[in-house]
Design a protein around this motif. Structure first.
Motif, PDB file in Angstrom:
ATOM      1  N   GLY A 176       7.104 -18.808  -7.980  1.00 52.81           N
ATOM      2  CA  GLY A 176       6.099 -18.457  -6.982  1.00 52.81           C
ATOM      3  C   GLY A 176       6.699 -18.175  -5.619  1.00 52.81           C
ATOM      4  O   GLY A 176       6.332 -17.190  -4.962  1.00 52.81           O
ATOM      5  N   LEU A 177       7.635 -19.026  -5.183  1.00 53.56           N
ATOM      6  CA  LEU A 177       8.247 -18.843  -3.871  1.00 53.56           C
ATOM      7  C   LEU A 177       9.084 -17.577  -3.823  1.00 53.56           C
ATOM      8  O   LEU A 177       8.979 -16.779  -2.876  1.00 53.56           O
ATOM      9  CB  LEU A 177       9.105 -20.059  -3.527  1.00 53.56           C
ATOM     10  N   PHE A 178       9.900 -17.359  -4.850  1.00 52.51           N
ATOM     11  CA  PHE A 178      10.739 -16.157  -4.867  1.00 52.51           C
ATOM     12  C   PHE A 178       9.882 -14.900  -5.005  1.00 52.51           C
ATOM     13  O   PHE A 178      10.114 -13.893  -4.323  1.00 52.51           O
ATOM     14  CB  PHE A 178      11.739 -16.243  -6.022  1.00 52.51           C
ATOM     15  N   GLY A 179       8.874 -14.962  -5.862  1.00 51.96           N
ATOM     16  CA  GLY A 179       7.995 -13.811  -6.019  1.00 51.96           C
ATOM     17  C   GLY A 179       7.248 -13.481  -4.743  1.00 51.96           C
ATOM     18  O   GLY A 179       7.103 -12.302  -4.381  1.00 51.96           O
ATOM     19  N   TRP A 180       6.775 -14.503  -4.033  1.00 50.87           N
ATOM     20  CA  TRP A 180       6.065 -14.270  -2.782  1.00 50.87           C
ATOM     21  C   TRP A 180       6.988 -13.666  -1.731  1.00 50.87           C
ATOM     22  O   TRP A 180       6.570 -12.796  -0.948  1.00 50.87           O
ATOM     23  CB  TRP A 180       5.450 -15.562  -2.275  1.00 50.87           C
ATOM     24  N   THR A 181       8.234 -14.099  -1.693  1.00 50.20           N
ATOM     25  CA  THR A 181       9.204 -13.508  -0.766  1.00 50.20           C
ATOM     26  C   THR A 181       9.392 -12.021  -1.056  1.00 50.20           C
ATOM     27  O   THR A 181       9.445 -11.203  -0.131  1.00 50.20           O
ATOM     28  CB  THR A 181      10.558 -14.233  -0.896  1.00 50.20           C
ATOM     29  N   LEU A 182       9.469 -11.673  -2.343  1.00 43.72           N
ATOM     30  CA  LEU A 182       9.622 -10.264  -2.706  1.00 43.72           C
ATOM     31  C   LEU A 182       8.375  -9.458  -2.345  1.00 43.72           C
ATOM     32  O   LEU A 182       8.478  -8.306  -1.907  1.00 43.72           O
ATOM     33  CB  LEU A 182       9.900 -10.138  -4.209  1.00 43.72           C
ATOM     34  N   VAL A 183       7.210 -10.051  -2.523  1.00 42.84           N
ATOM     35  CA  VAL A 183       5.967  -9.357  -2.156  1.00 42.84           C
ATOM     36  C   VAL A 183       5.914  -9.119  -0.646  1.00 42.84           C
ATOM     37  O   VAL A 183       5.500  -8.042  -0.189  1.00 42.84           O
ATOM     38  CB  VAL A 183       4.743 -10.162  -2.631  1.00 42.84           C
ATOM     39  N   GLN A 184       6.330 -10.106   0.133  1.00 42.23           N
ATOM     40  CA  GLN A 184       6.356  -9.930   1.585  1.00 42.23           C
ATOM     41  C   GLN A 184       7.304  -8.803   1.988  1.00 42.23           C
ATOM     42  O   GLN A 184       6.993  -8.009   2.886  1.00 42.23           O
ATOM     43  CB  GLN A 184       6.775 -11.242   2.257  1.00 42.23           C
ATOM     44  N   ASP A 185       8.461  -8.727   1.333  1.00 38.57           N
ATOM     45  CA  ASP A 185       9.396  -7.629   1.618  1.00 38.57           C
ATOM     46  C   ASP A 185       8.772  -6.287   1.254  1.00 38.57           C
ATOM     47  O   ASP A 185       8.974  -5.286   1.956  1.00 38.57           O
ATOM     48  CB  ASP A 185      10.694  -7.822   0.827  1.00 38.57           C
ATOM     49  N   LEU A 186       8.010  -6.257   0.173  1.00 35.87           N
ATOM     50  CA  LEU A 186       7.352  -5.011  -0.232  1.00 35.87           C
ATOM     51  C   LEU A 186       6.284  -4.607   0.774  1.00 35.87           C
ATOM     52  O   LEU A 186       6.141  -3.423   1.110  1.00 35.87           O
ATOM     53  CB  LEU A 186       6.736  -5.177  -1.622  1.00 35.87           C
ATOM     54  N   ILE A 187       5.540  -5.585   1.264  1.00 33.55           N
ATOM     55  CA  ILE A 187       4.504  -5.298   2.259  1.00 33.55           C
ATOM     56  C   ILE A 187       5.124  -4.759   3.544  1.00 33.55           C
ATOM     57  O   ILE A 187       4.547  -3.887   4.211  1.00 33.55           O
ATOM     58  CB  ILE A 187       3.675  -6.571   2.534  1.00 33.55           C
ATOM     59  N   ALA A 188       6.313  -5.268   3.883  1.00 30.97           N
ATOM     60  CA  ALA A 188       6.995  -4.779   5.092  1.00 30.97           C
ATOM     61  C   ALA A 188       7.347  -3.307   4.987  1.00 30.97           C
ATOM     62  O   ALA A 188       7.533  -2.630   6.009  1.00 30.97           O
ATOM     63  CB  ALA A 188       8.254  -5.604   5.354  1.00 30.97           C
ATOM     64  N   PHE A 189       7.467  -2.786   3.764  1.00 22.82           N
ATOM     65  CA  PHE A 189       7.671  -1.363   3.495  1.00 22.82           C
ATOM     66  C   PHE A 189       8.956  -0.830   4.132  1.00 22.82           C
ATOM     67  O   PHE A 189       9.041   0.307   4.552  1.00 22.82           O
ATOM     68  CB  PHE A 189       6.476  -0.552   4.003  1.00 22.82           C
ATOM     69  N   THR A 190       9.980  -1.675   4.185  1.00 25.70           N
ATOM     70  CA  THR A 190      11.269  -1.223   4.707  1.00 25.70           C
ATOM     71  C   THR A 190      11.996  -0.340   3.692  1.00 25.70           C
ATOM     72  O   THR A 190      12.518   0.722   4.033  1.00 25.70           O
ATOM     73  CB  THR A 190      12.147  -2.436   5.063  1.00 25.70           C
ATOM     74  N   ASP A 191      12.042  -0.784   2.455  1.00 25.10           N
ATOM     75  CA  ASP A 191      12.674  -0.030   1.369  1.00 25.10           C
ATOM     76  C   ASP A 191      11.841  -0.271   0.112  1.00 25.10           C
ATOM     77  O   ASP A 191      12.213  -1.066  -0.759  1.00 25.10           O
ATOM     78  CB  ASP A 191      14.114  -0.481   1.173  1.00 25.10           C
ATOM     79  N   PRO A 192      10.689   0.391  -0.007  1.00 28.41           N
ATOM     80  CA  PRO A 192       9.738   0.050  -1.075  1.00 28.41           C
ATOM     81  C   PRO A 192      10.300   0.190  -2.481  1.00 28.41           C
ATOM     82  O   PRO A 192       9.991  -0.629  -3.358  1.00 28.41           O
ATOM     83  CB  PRO A 192       8.564   1.017  -0.841  1.00 28.41           C
ATOM     84  N   MET A 193      11.129   1.189  -2.743  1.00 24.74           N
ATOM     85  CA  MET A 193      11.656   1.357  -4.093  1.00 24.74           C
ATOM     86  C   MET A 193      12.554   0.184  -4.488  1.00 24.74           C
ATOM     87  O   MET A 193      12.473  -0.322  -5.609  1.00 24.74           O
ATOM     88  CB  MET A 193      12.419   2.674  -4.202  1.00 24.74           C
ATOM     89  N   SER A 194      13.396  -0.263  -3.566  1.00 20.78           N
ATOM     90  CA  SER A 194      14.247  -1.414  -3.860  1.00 20.78           C
ATOM     91  C   SER A 194      13.424  -2.676  -4.062  1.00 20.78           C
ATOM     92  O   SER A 194      13.714  -3.487  -4.957  1.00 20.78           O
ATOM     93  CB  SER A 194      15.268  -1.623  -2.743  1.00 20.78           C
ATOM     94  N   GLU A 195      12.387  -2.854  -3.230  1.00 18.14           N
ATOM     95  CA  GLU A 195      11.566  -4.061  -3.361  1.00 18.14           C
ATOM     96  C   GLU A 195      10.774  -4.050  -4.664  1.00 18.14           C
ATOM     97  O   GLU A 195      10.597  -5.095  -5.296  1.00 18.14           O
ATOM     98  CB  GLU A 195      10.634  -4.194  -2.162  1.00 18.14           C
ATOM     99  N   TRP A 196      10.300  -2.886  -5.074  1.00 16.93           N
ATOM    100  CA  TRP A 196       9.676  -2.799  -6.400  1.00 16.93           C
ATOM    101  C   TRP A 196      10.696  -3.142  -7.469  1.00 16.93           C
ATOM    102  O   TRP A 196      10.366  -3.814  -8.472  1.00 16.93           O
ATOM    103  CB  TRP A 196       9.118  -1.397  -6.643  1.00 16.93           C
ATOM    104  N   GLY A 197      11.932  -2.688  -7.288  1.00 18.17           N
ATOM    105  CA  GLY A 197      12.975  -3.008  -8.247  1.00 18.17           C
ATOM    106  C   GLY A 197      13.228  -4.499  -8.364  1.00 18.17           C
ATOM    107  O   GLY A 197      13.449  -5.022  -9.465  1.00 18.17           O
ATOM    108  N   HIS A 198      13.176  -5.213  -7.239  1.00 18.72           N
ATOM    109  CA  HIS A 198      13.370  -6.665  -7.277  1.00 18.72           C
ATOM    110  C   HIS A 198      12.245  -7.354  -8.040  1.00 18.72           C
ATOM    111  O   HIS A 198      12.489  -8.287  -8.821  1.00 18.72           O
ATOM    112  CB  HIS A 198      13.450  -7.218  -5.846  1.00 18.72           C
TER     113      HIS A 198
END
Length: 218
Positions: A176-198
């Motif tokens: 849950g913690l790691f997944g939520w961190t990845l979701v937050q990175d995706l929401i930031a939209f800095t590098d969406p393709m990489s964050e989807w990859g994570h």
């Protein structure tokens, strides 16, 4: 006759704390140790080599669409020999802790397969849509040469896989913690393709729970 006393069962011995086991060693975790040594070497190249040489090496190892079409096997392997962000990046630290824990439970060969499965499948899952989007005109041709390298997909898969070997009260908070961190990175939209990859890589690790559990029992 005097009554014989039944001997009391011996108390279970407590295992001594060995904090160094969280780090790779040449004999205990040879795959993780050797891989970490390679990553340390390539990180030193990034740090001290001429910038033009570094750019050429990273560009040649990139798993962008153009390279995947021409030399897929080479770039899928070469791209995993570099650490984006250096040796003090979160994924570099995660690599040491997660892959060491995984290798101690399922062995080096299975750990390598877990890492490569996440690295390869998550890379293809993010780069193939880019190629299709360029083909239909939704993205410019420059997207075919997007610089893409690093160990993060493999590490994210390792986090998902090792969680399946933990007790539930540790497993679910970790996921849950790691997944939520990845979701937050995706929401930031800095590098969406990489964050989807994570996120995809984490899902691949979770999908491997039956496999890693069988490996741990053996």
């Amino acid at each position: 006759m005097p009554r014989q006393r039944t001997p009391e069962p011996a108390a279970p011995r407590k295992r001594p704390l060995r904090p160094w086991r969280v780090l790779p060693t040449p004999t205990g975790t040879p795959f993780t140790f050797a891989f970490a040594a390679v990553l340390a070497g390539t990180s030193l190249i990034i740090e001290y080599a001429d910038p033009s040489v570094v750019h050429a090496l990273l560009q040649g190892s990139s798993t962008d669409v153009a390279h995947l079409v021409r030399t897929p096997v080479f770039v899928l392997l070469a791209s995993a020999l570099w650490v984006a962000g250096g040796l003090v990046s979160p994924y570099a630290i995660g690599f040491l802790l997660v892959l060491t824990a995984l290798e101690r439970r399922i062995g080096g060969a299975r750990t390598a397969c877990v890492f490569l499965a996440g690295h390869v499948l998550a890379t293809l899952a993010t780069e193939v849509p880019i190629g299709l989007a360029v083909l239909v005109g939704h993205l410019p041709d420059s997207s075919l040469h997007r610089l893409d390298y690093g160990i993060s997909f493999g590490v994210a898969t390792g986090v998902g896989a090792v969680a399946g070997l933990l007790t539930p009260w540790v497993r679910w908070p970790l996921v849950g913690l790691f997944g939520w961190t990845l979701v937050q990175d995706l929401i930031a939209f800095t590098d969406p393709m990489s964050e989807w990859g994570h996120l995809i890589a984490l899902g691949i690790g979770i999908a491997l729970w039956p496999t890693v559990r069988r490996g741990a029992r053996r």
